[in-house]
Scaffold this motif. Structure first.
Motif, mmCIF file in Angstrom:
data_model
loop_
_atom_site.group_PDB
_atom_site.id
_atom_site.type_symbol
_atom_site.label_atom_id
_atom_site.label_comp_id
_atom_site.label_asym_id
_atom_site.label_seq_id
_atom_site.Cartn_x
_atom_site.Cartn_y
_atom_site.Cartn_z
ATOM 1 N N LEU A 323 0.821 -1.211 0.000
ATOM 2 C CA LEU A 323 0.000 0.000 0.000
ATOM 3 C C LEU A 323 0.853 1.258 0.000
ATOM 4 N N ALA A 324 1.960 1.238 0.736
ATOM 5 C CA ALA A 324 2.844 2.411 0.767
ATOM 6 C C ALA A 324 3.478 2.638 -0.595
ATOM 7 N N ALA A 325 3.951 1.570 -1.238
ATOM 8 C CA ALA A 325 4.562 1.704 -2.564
ATOM 9 C C ALA A 325 3.528 2.141 -3.592
ATOM 10 N N TYR A 326 2.303 1.684 -3.432
ATOM 11 C CA TYR A 326 1.224 2.102 -4.331
ATOM 12 C C TYR A 326 1.003 3.609 -4.232
ATOM 13 N N CYS A 327 0.878 4.102 -3.002
ATOM 14 C CA CYS A 327 0.617 5.532 -2.806
ATOM 15 C C CYS A 327 1.822 6.391 -3.199
ATOM 16 N N ALA A 328 3.012 5.940 -2.845
ATOM 17 C CA ALA A 328 4.203 6.766 -3.034
ATOM 18 C C ALA A 328 4.799 6.679 -4.429
#
Length: 424
Positions: A323-328
């Motif tokens: 989720l973090a890599a998706y958002c960032a």
């Protein structure tokens, strides 16, 4: 070039002395040469564990290797039995991937890799390396007639080979021969799966194979959303099916923006006991990363609530990194293409802050590397080590940016099992 004399005549010395004796030299206004600054290295200011091979990745590789081993040993009966047992028990890897899918991928991986390598080498279209592997699998079915698991393995091989021929480009740039070969493989896959309609109703593995056909061909009188609803109801814990449905419901494929929104809300309602609002987020997850209009239309509040509910349901580090890599990274790739979508992207992307600060304890480089490619499953990875190194660098860059205020004050950020700790 100026000539510099080795001496000055003694007759000139008095005149030169007088020339400068009563003059004040102007101050030197040349700015001092700045000391050379070392390039910024995130590693100097961040300390965070790197999980090069997580528990989920190790388990995934083991199951894929198992499927490959059984195939190479011609132990097809054992492969079919293990796949059927895993499918019936809804057995999944720690990252949520069904074990039956992993065994099936391992079983066909040799054939797929051979075809991909041959196409990359631009061998002639009738080369044996493009046909021998799939023909060998077709021969296996003659010795195991009526076996649904093995038939699905061969059908999925045809689908993968079809994608290898087509690639991921727009139809307008794909050569005609490649499109025709892709269509032929999808047609064969459909023919193989058709006799197992009854078994498909109760098997997530077979239903997923049937839904995989939609990406390459239309099934007559089939409504995409209805088929995916059946699949999601069979395996509601598997978010990959929701993501795939969202992509297929984009107007560029088989749906509309209105249908995408409706199915996202319906999915959230049907899977609420498992994902909370996360079903809505999963359906839109890939769709808004690739379609500006879908991104501009998404309910941001609902989507973000889903992000938080997903972390509550699945707090493991693989999910946090995803989720973090998706958002960032993944969602930011489309910035600048559409003003309305950019406004939405910015709101969703800002959630990388709480995901990393409140939940991250380690980096999973491969997840970040895949995010940079938009989670494209067909992307070719020529060097796994360089691929992972790129993901690690991207993750460190994002984390360093989030802690830029602390780092600018000379503080070091250390990630612990309890979260990040800032110290001098």
């Amino acid at each position: 070039m100026f000539y510099r004399p080795r001496f000055v005549s003694r007759h000139l010395l008095p005149h030169l002395a007088g020339l400068f004796s009563n003059r004040r030299l102007a101050p030197d206004t040349t700015p001092p040469i700045a000391p050379k600054r070392e390039p910024f290295r995130a590693e100097d200011w961040l300390s965070i564990p790197v999980a090069n091979r997580s528990v989920g990745e190790v388990f995934t590789r083991e199951q894929q290797n198992r499927g490959q081993f059984l195939t190479r040993q011609d132990r097809w009966d054992e492969l079919a039995a293990e796949m059927a047992a895993a499918d019936t028990a809804r057995k999944v890897a720690p990252n949520g991937t069904p074990v039956a899918d992993l065994l099936a991928y391992g079983a066909r991986s040799d054939v797929i890799q051979a075809v991909e390598h041959a196409l990359a080498e631009e061998v002639p279209a009738n080369a044996a390396s493009l046909t021998e592997g799939i023909s060998g699998l077709e021969e296996v079915l003659k010795d195991h007639p009526g076996d649904a698991m093995l038939t699905a393995v061969v059908a999925l091989t045809h689908i993968d080979v079809g994608w290898a021929w087509r690639g991921t480009g727009w139809d307008s740039i794909v050569p005609r021969l490649n499109r025709e070969r892709c269509a032929a493989h999808f047609d064969r896959a459909a023919d193989l799966l058709t006799p197992f309609a009854d078994e498909t109703r109760s098997s997530p593995f077979l239903m997923a194979a049937r839904c995989a056909l939609f990406a390459g061909r239309r099934i007559k009188n089939a409504r995409i959303a209805d088929e995916y609803e059946r699949l999601i109801d069979l395996a509601p814990s598997n978010q990959r099916h929701m993501r795939a449905m969202g992509t297929q419901l984009l107007p560029r494929w088989f749906g509309s923006y209105e249908e995408l929104e409706l199915e996202a809300r319906r999915t959230a309602s049907r899977t609420q006991d498992i994902w909370g609002a996360g079903g809505y987020t999963w359906v839109y997850f890939d769709a808004i990363a690739m379609d500006e209009e879908a991104c501009a239309r998404v309910d941001v509040g609902f989507f973000v609530d889903g992000l938080r509910d997903i972390i509550k349901a699945r707090p493991e580090q693989e999910m946090v990194n995803l989720l973090a890599a998706y958002c960032a990274v993944a969602l930011r790739n489309g910035m600048g293409l559409d003003e309305g979508a950019d406004f939405v992207r910015a709101q969703i992307c800002s959630n990388d802050r709480w995901l990393i600060r409140d939940h991250m304890t380690e980096i999973h480089p491969l997840i970040w590397a895949h995010a940079a490619d938009g989670f494209d499953n067909n992307a070719r990875i020529t060097s796994p080590s360089r691929f992972a190194a790129r993901g690690r660098a991207d993750a460190l860059h994002v984390i360093a940016h989030l802690f830029r205020d602390e780092i600018s004050r000379g503080l070091r950020v250390t990630f612990t099992p309890d979260g990040p700790r800032v110290e001098a």
